[in-house]
Write a protein that holds these residues in place. Sequence first.
Motif, short mmCIF file in Angstrom:
data_model
loop_
_atom_site.label_atom_id
_atom_site.label_comp_id
_atom_site.label_asym_id
_atom_site.label_seq_id
_atom_site.Cartn_x
_atom_site.Cartn_y
_atom_site.Cartn_z
N LYS A 126 -7.18 -2.99 -2.04
CA LYS A 126 -6.52 -1.81 -1.82
C LYS A 126 -4.96 -1.60 -2.19
O LYS A 126 -4.27 -2.46 -1.86
CB LYS A 126 -6.58 -1.48 -0.28
CG LYS A 126 -6.08 -0.40 0.21
CD LYS A 126 -6.17 -0.27 1.78
CE LYS A 126 -5.43 1.04 2.39
NZ LYS A 126 -5.50 1.02 3.77
N ARG A 127 -4.86 -0.60 -2.84
CA ARG A 127 -3.38 -0.37 -3.44
C ARG A 127 -2.49 0.44 -2.30
O ARG A 127 -3.23 1.18 -1.60
CB ARG A 127 -3.30 0.48 -4.47
CG ARG A 127 -1.88 0.76 -5.08
CD ARG A 127 -1.99 1.81 -6.23
NE ARG A 127 -0.46 1.96 -6.86
CZ ARG A 127 0.02 0.98 -7.93
NH1 ARG A 127 -0.90 0.25 -8.62
NH2 ARG A 127 0.95 1.11 -8.31
N ILE A 128 -1.45 0.00 -1.82
CA ILE A 128 -0.62 0.51 -0.79
C ILE A 128 0.15 1.57 -1.46
O ILE A 128 0.88 1.25 -2.20
CB ILE A 128 0.26 -0.53 -0.11
CG1 ILE A 128 -0.54 -1.80 0.36
CG2 ILE A 128 0.86 0.12 1.03
CD1 ILE A 128 -1.49 -1.52 1.18
N SER A 129 -0.06 2.78 -0.99
CA SER A 129 0.70 4.07 -1.42
C SER A 129 1.92 3.88 -1.05
O SER A 129 2.40 3.40 -0.20
CB SER A 129 0.13 5.42 -0.53
OG SER A 129 1.03 6.41 -0.76
N SER A 130 2.84 4.34 -2.04
CA SER A 130 4.46 4.33 -1.74
C SER A 130 4.78 5.13 -0.55
O SER A 130 5.82 5.12 -0.10
CB SER A 130 4.73 5.03 -3.18
OG SER A 130 4.42 6.20 -3.33
N LEU A 152 18.93 -5.79 -5.09
CA LEU A 152 20.35 -5.38 -4.58
C LEU A 152 20.35 -4.10 -5.04
O LEU A 152 21.21 -3.36 -4.13
CB LEU A 152 21.14 -6.37 -5.70
CG LEU A 152 22.84 -6.06 -5.66
CD1 LEU A 152 23.25 -6.21 -4.28
CD2 LEU A 152 23.46 -6.62 -6.90
N ASN A 153 20.05 -3.56 -6.37
CA ASN A 153 20.14 -2.23 -6.55
C ASN A 153 19.35 -1.25 -5.88
O ASN A 153 19.19 -0.03 -6.46
CB ASN A 153 20.35 -2.26 -8.24
CG ASN A 153 21.63 -3.01 -8.75
OD1 ASN A 153 22.61 -2.86 -8.25
ND2 ASN A 153 21.32 -3.70 -9.67
N LYS A 154 18.43 -1.50 -4.93
CA LYS A 154 17.76 -0.60 -4.26
C LYS A 154 18.63 0.11 -3.15
O LYS A 154 18.20 1.33 -2.66
CB LYS A 154 16.62 -1.31 -3.34
CG LYS A 154 15.46 -1.75 -4.25
CD LYS A 154 14.39 -2.27 -3.23
CE LYS A 154 12.91 -2.45 -4.03
NZ LYS A 154 11.74 -2.75 -3.23
N LYS A 180 12.62 6.30 -2.78
CA LYS A 180 11.84 7.33 -2.07
C LYS A 180 10.95 6.79 -1.12
O LYS A 180 10.54 5.67 -1.31
CB LYS A 180 11.19 8.46 -3.15
CG LYS A 180 12.04 9.12 -4.03
CD LYS A 180 10.90 10.08 -4.85
CE LYS A 180 11.89 10.95 -5.82
NZ LYS A 180 10.95 11.81 -6.57
N ASN A 181 10.71 7.52 0.02
CA ASN A 181 9.82 7.23 1.01
C ASN A 181 10.09 5.82 1.72
O ASN A 181 9.18 5.39 2.28
CB ASN A 181 8.26 7.23 0.43
CG ASN A 181 7.86 8.33 -0.44
OD1 ASN A 181 7.71 9.16 0.00
ND2 ASN A 181 7.30 7.97 -1.65
N SER A 182 11.28 5.63 1.88
CA SER A 182 11.80 4.41 2.73
C SER A 182 11.38 4.97 4.32
O SER A 182 11.59 6.29 4.74
CB SER A 182 13.15 4.34 2.61
OG SER A 182 13.36 3.16 3.50
#
Length: 269
Positions: A126-130, A152-154, A180-182
């Motif tokens: 199963k792919r985990i959705s973003s 680091l650059n996140k 996005k979506n954090s």
Amino acid sequence: MKTFLLNKLPSCLSLICVFMLVITNAHAIDAQQKGYEIAKKSDRSDRGFASSQVKLNMVLRNASGNESARTLEIWTFEMPDESVGDKSLIIFSKPADVNGTALLSHAKILEPDNQWLYLPALKRTKRISSKNKSGPFVGSEFSFEDITGQELNKYQYKWLKAEPCGESTCDVIERYPLYKNSGYTKQIGWVSQANSQPIKIEYYDRKGQLLKTQKLSNYKLYNNKFWRALLITMTNEQTHKSTDLIFSDFTFDVGLNEGDFVKGTLKRL
């Protein structure tokens, strides 16, 4: 003379306001740069391991203190290019109902991380959705977002202060997710000045409320170069549940390659 001075007063106040604004902006920029430099030093202290393997126990604890345990192994492959995130594979062996469950993660920087969860009972990957990375990872207090690489650059950083933490002094820095979506609006971390390793991280939810606290302890130095925490505890401050990760040992430069971290590997474990 008095009239002249009074006439000049508004413009003088304006100049003072501008001057103070410049100073404030300069301090803000300095705090951001200092925060970034501390985070960079911590991140770079971990570079050069090539690949690693570690076995650990995961202990899940509910609000009443009742516990359940799981045994797993983590493989990690370090990407030499820092603009590309590392790859990791988590494999569960105990208890029997999760045996063979595996999570493959390809960390990204500003793009959504790629994650696939293999469920052996269903023989399905199963792919985990973003948009679903804030969900709990196999019932623990760690989210899918927490499990993938913390590149680091996140984040954007801001140094807040220095303060005592145990036998050391810690720099306290805020970091704000740039991707996005954090599930978090911000995180506040305590980084030891002695070895540049994180001691504690607070996670704030989308409402700006403290959601979780992660504590890292029992650090050990491997190969005279790599610091690793042998105990990591994540506590949900809202539900009072917690999860311990208890690491038994680490091995480095174990000969793993990128081919070990492809989607097809999940069904061959």
